[in-house]
Design a protein around this motif. Structure first.
Motif, PDB file in Angstrom:
ATOM      1  N   PRO A  55       0.783  -1.262   0.005  1.00 52.43           N
ATOM      2  CA  PRO A  55      -0.144  -0.145  -0.068  1.00 52.43           C
ATOM      3  C   PRO A  55       0.743   1.230  -0.062  1.00 52.43           C
ATOM      4  CG  PRO A  55       0.051  -0.950   2.123  1.00 52.43           C
ATOM      5  CD  PRO A  55       0.862  -1.800   1.362  1.00 52.43           C
ATOM      6  N   VAL A  56       1.162   1.868  -1.224  1.00 50.22           N
ATOM      7  CA  VAL A  56       2.029   3.076  -1.244  1.00 50.22           C
ATOM      8  C   VAL A  56       1.554   3.964  -0.678  1.00 50.22           C
ATOM      9  CG1 VAL A  56       3.405   1.905  -3.234  1.00 50.22           C
ATOM     10  CG2 VAL A  56       1.440   3.271  -3.642  1.00 50.22           C
ATOM     11  N   VAL A  80      11.610  17.511  -4.292  1.00 48.07           N
ATOM     12  CA  VAL A  80      10.232  17.094  -3.526  1.00 48.07           C
ATOM     13  C   VAL A  80      10.528  16.829  -2.115  1.00 48.07           C
ATOM     14  CG1 VAL A  80       8.594  15.233  -3.603  1.00 48.07           C
ATOM     15  CG2 VAL A  80       9.733  15.769  -5.645  1.00 48.07           C
ATOM     16  N   VAL A  81       9.819  17.783  -1.281  1.00 44.79           N
ATOM     17  CA  VAL A  81       9.862  17.713   0.039  1.00 44.79           C
ATOM     18  C   VAL A  81       8.620  16.943   0.714  1.00 44.79           C
ATOM     19  CG1 VAL A  81      10.258  18.849   2.312  1.00 44.79           C
ATOM     20  CG2 VAL A  81      11.554  19.690   0.332  1.00 44.79           C
ATOM     21  N   TYR A  82       8.865  15.908   1.554  1.00 44.34           N
ATOM     22  CA  TYR A  82       7.561  15.084   2.279  1.00 44.34           C
ATOM     23  C   TYR A  82       7.609  15.764   3.868  1.00 44.34           C
ATOM     24  CZ  TYR A  82       8.095  11.895  -1.630  1.00 44.34           C
ATOM     25  OH  TYR A  82       7.983  11.306  -2.777  1.00 44.34           O
ATOM     26  N   HIS A  83       6.347  15.948   4.123  1.00 41.28           N
ATOM     27  CA  HIS A  83       6.172  16.350   5.724  1.00 41.28           C
ATOM     28  C   HIS A  83       5.411  15.195   5.914  1.00 41.28           C
ATOM     29  CE1 HIS A  83       6.551  20.198   3.095  1.00 41.28           C
ATOM     30  NE2 HIS A  83       6.987  20.582   4.266  1.00 41.28           N
ATOM     31  N   GLY A  84       5.840  15.135   7.400  1.00 48.47           N
ATOM     32  CA  GLY A  84       5.420  14.038   8.441  1.00 48.47           C
ATOM     33  C   GLY A  84       5.577  14.237   9.652  1.00 48.47           C
ATOM     34  N   ARG A  85       4.946  13.435  10.662  1.00 45.35           N
ATOM     35  CA  ARG A  85       5.097  13.372  12.178  1.00 45.35           C
ATOM     36  C   ARG A  85       5.617  12.132  12.694  1.00 45.35           C
ATOM     37  NH1 ARG A  85       2.674  17.698  14.460  1.00 45.35           N
ATOM     38  NH2 ARG A  85       1.546  19.171  12.907  1.00 45.35           N
ATOM     39  N   VAL A  86       6.406  12.107  13.900  1.00 39.10           N
ATOM     40  CA  VAL A  86       7.041  11.248  14.475  1.00 39.10           C
ATOM     41  C   VAL A  86       5.626  10.598  15.256  1.00 39.10           C
ATOM     42  CG1 VAL A  86       8.237  10.442  16.488  1.00 39.10           C
ATOM     43  CG2 VAL A  86       9.075  12.367  15.068  1.00 39.10           C
ATOM     44  N   SER A  87       5.404   9.374  15.049  1.00 36.29           N
ATOM     45  CA  SER A  87       4.381   8.413  15.381  1.00 36.29           C
ATOM     46  C   SER A  87       4.631   7.539  16.645  1.00 36.29           C
ATOM     47  CB  SER A  87       3.698   7.723  14.449  1.00 36.29           C
ATOM     48  OG  SER A  87       4.630   6.893  13.878  1.00 36.29           O
ATOM     49  N   GLU A 131       0.789  13.844  -0.201  1.00 41.77           N
ATOM     50  CA  GLU A 131       2.063  14.024  -0.855  1.00 41.77           C
ATOM     51  C   GLU A 131       2.407  12.854  -1.293  1.00 41.77           C
ATOM     52  OE1 GLU A 131       3.868  17.688   1.935  1.00 41.77           O
ATOM     53  OE2 GLU A 131       4.513  15.657   2.077  1.00 41.77           O
ATOM     54  N   LEU A 132       2.052  11.635  -0.687  1.00 45.22           N
ATOM     55  CA  LEU A 132       2.416  10.211  -1.151  1.00 45.22           C
ATOM     56  C   LEU A 132       1.802   9.866  -2.484  1.00 45.22           C
ATOM     57  CD1 LEU A 132       2.553   8.154   2.080  1.00 45.22           C
ATOM     58  CD2 LEU A 132       4.313   8.612   0.506  1.00 45.22           C
ATOM     59  N   ARG A 133       0.315  10.316  -2.651  1.00 48.95           N
ATOM     60  CA  ARG A 133      -0.285  10.226  -3.896  1.00 48.95           C
ATOM     61  C   ARG A 133       0.408  10.767  -4.963  1.00 48.95           C
ATOM     62  NH1 ARG A 133      -4.864  10.179  -0.373  1.00 48.95           N
ATOM     63  NH2 ARG A 133      -5.062  12.560  -0.597  1.00 48.95           N
ATOM     64  N   GLU A 134       0.828  12.169  -4.786  1.00 45.99           N
ATOM     65  CA  GLU A 134       1.491  12.947  -5.796  1.00 45.99           C
ATOM     66  C   GLU A 134       2.824  12.450  -6.102  1.00 45.99           C
ATOM     67  OE1 GLU A 134       1.383  17.072  -4.120  1.00 45.99           O
ATOM     68  OE2 GLU A 134      -0.743  17.338  -4.325  1.00 45.99           O
ATOM     69  N   HIS A 135       3.439  11.928  -5.194  1.00 50.70           N
ATOM     70  CA  HIS A 135       4.791  11.286  -5.236  1.00 50.70           C
ATOM     71  C   HIS A 135       5.002  10.073  -4.593  1.00 50.70           C
ATOM     72  CE1 HIS A 135       5.436  15.846  -5.834  1.00 50.70           C
ATOM     73  NE2 HIS A 135       6.047  15.449  -7.089  1.00 50.70           N
ATOM     74  N   PRO A 136       4.541   9.071  -5.293  1.00 49.31           N
ATOM     75  CA  PRO A 136       4.566   7.571  -4.578  1.00 49.31           C
ATOM     76  C   PRO A 136       6.069   7.221  -4.299  1.00 49.31           C
ATOM     77  CG  PRO A 136       3.172   7.683  -6.416  1.00 49.31           C
ATOM     78  CD  PRO A 136       3.783   8.959  -6.735  1.00 49.31           C
ATOM     79  N   LEU A 137       6.076   6.476  -3.341  1.00 51.32           N
ATOM     80  CA  LEU A 137       7.332   5.849  -2.850  1.00 51.32           C
ATOM     81  C   LEU A 137       7.381   4.325  -2.861  1.00 51.32           C
ATOM     82  CD1 LEU A 137       8.234   8.092   0.411  1.00 51.32           C
ATOM     83  CD2 LEU A 137       9.388   8.290  -2.026  1.00 51.32           C
ATOM     84  N   ARG A 138       8.328   3.568  -2.954  1.00 53.78           N
ATOM     85  CA  ARG A 138       8.481   2.061  -2.802  1.00 53.78           C
ATOM     86  C   ARG A 138       9.044   1.807  -1.512  1.00 53.78           C
ATOM     87  NH1 ARG A 138       5.142   3.399  -6.048  1.00 53.78           N
ATOM     88  NH2 ARG A 138       4.643   2.694  -8.080  1.00 53.78           N
TER      89      ARG A 138
END
Length: 387
Positions: free
Chosen positions: A284-285, A319-326, A365-372
């Motif tokens: 699930p990318v 391309v810069v991704y934004h996230g949070r520590v979970s 952001e993942l939908r715009e620039h998918p990762l693997r």
């Protein structure tokens, strides 16, 4: 500095030397001064960067993309008819991944439905038999009454025969009764005694039939007590078998449990699979995360919920991704290794340990620039809000 007095820049021992040598010495001295000034500016700049930004951020390039992938397995035994997907295909939740041969499942469903119909008829017979048994029990009660009447009649006949015999025996001595009459009276008494025995046996048989009828009624009542014909245990068991057979038939069509990318496909047409056989994996990318391995000395201010910026080697710094520590891992990688390090062996050398920090990314952001899975990332945590 180029207009400075040569007397101030040339050493006294070189005052009478060649002018070219003096010029080179002056140039070298100017270069050293410039280098010192550059180093001073760099040190001041780094100090300002550390004070304003560096002390409020921890970074690492030891970070990798991960995801909770879903393994697609067969849930029933059958041969594969069709595989409409290949590796690297993007699928949505509910898309058909594998079609199994449904012939055996259809036959099993038909057999289960026939057994359900048979159980429903059998249970309906239990309820109908209950009324018949009650009527039979009443009839057996009437038989007991008739048997009692026959016993009473036979006992009355026996009493009458005994009285006749006693009368004839009393006047036998006077010769008023012939021998044939006496014999006839004796035979009548014996016949009456036998009739009483027969009547009592008939009554006992009637009582036994009543007991048997009550037992049969009790068994039938136990089979139908506490539930309707539809909720009878036999019917429910047969209906469950139908549901199971229908479920096995539905499972011949294997669908994607979630959206993602197909990986590690092991399904081929004609292959016979058993329940539990792994057919493929879905990654699930759009729900990928990052596990960043920070040094233990960097984790003093790291807290759950802090903001993180990330870049990927796949897209570069544009391309810069934004996230949070979970969350933070429960132990270092060395602690959970197959053969953990044994620091009490005597040759211990301190090695800085790393702890995985789970970072959740922005789905948009993942939908715009998918990762693997497995891609390298650089993570920067803003710890300015740490207590």
């Amino acid at each position: 500095m180029a207009d400075a007095d040569p007397q101030l820049t040339v050493p006294p021992e070189a005052a009478g030397a060649d002018p070219k040598v003096a010029a080179r010495a002056a140039t070298r001295k100017r270069l050293f001064r410039i280098l010192g000034l550059v180093l001073l500016v760099a040190a001041i700049g780094y100090a300002l960067y550390w004070f304003v930004i560096g002390r409020n951020n921890v970074t690492t390039d030891n970070a990798y993309v991960g995801a909770n992938s879903a393994q697609v397995t067969a849930l029933t035994s059958a041969a594969i008819l069709r595989v409409p997907v290949m590796e690297t295909d993007v699928v949505r939740a509910g898309d058909v991944l594998v079609e199994l041969d449904p012939a055996d499942a259809r036959l099993a469903l038909a057999q289960a439905e026939a057994q359900l119909a048979s159980a429903e008829r059998r249970v309906a017979g239990y309820y109908a038999q209950g009324s018949a048994l009650q009527a039979q029990l009443k009839a057996r009660g009437a038989d007991i009454g008739a048997a009692d009447a026959r016993v009473a009649s036979a006992e009355a006949d026996l009493k009458r025969a005994r009285i006749n015999l006693q009368r004839r025996q009393a006047i036998q001595a006077s010769g008023a009764v012939s021998g044939d009459e006496l014999t006839a009276a004796q035979n009548a008494e014996a016949t009456a005694i036998a009739a009483v025995s027969v009547a009592r046996a008939a009554r006992a048989e009637a009582l036994a039939q009543v007991g048997a009828a009550k037992g049969t009624e009790a068994v039938n009542t136990a089979l139908i007590a506490g539930s309707s014909a539809r909720e009878n245990p036999e019917v429910r068991a047969a209906r469950a078998a139908v549901d199971r057979a229908r479920l096995d038939l539905d499972r011949t069509i294997i669908r994607a449990p979630l959206a993602g990318v197909i990986a590690r496909k092991n399904a081929d047409i004609g292959q016979r699979v058993a329940p539990g056989t792994a057919l493929m994996t879905i990654v699930p990318v759009e729900t990928a995360f990052v596990d960043a391995n920070f040094k233990e000395s960097q984790l003093q201010k790291v807290r759950v919920g802090q903001k993180v910026t990330l870049t990927s080697d796949l897209y570069g710094s544009d391309v810069v991704y934004h996230g949070r520590v979970s969350g933070l891992g429960g132990g270092t990688g060395a602690a959970f290794a197959l053969i953990p390090a044994q620091n009490a062996s005597g040759n211990w050398i301190k090695v800085v340990q790393r702890l995985p920090v789970r970072i959740l990314l922005d789905p948009k952001e993942l939908r715009e620039h998918p990762l693997r899975i497995g891609l390298s990332m650089e993570a920067d945590i803003d710890v300015s809000g740490a207590n």
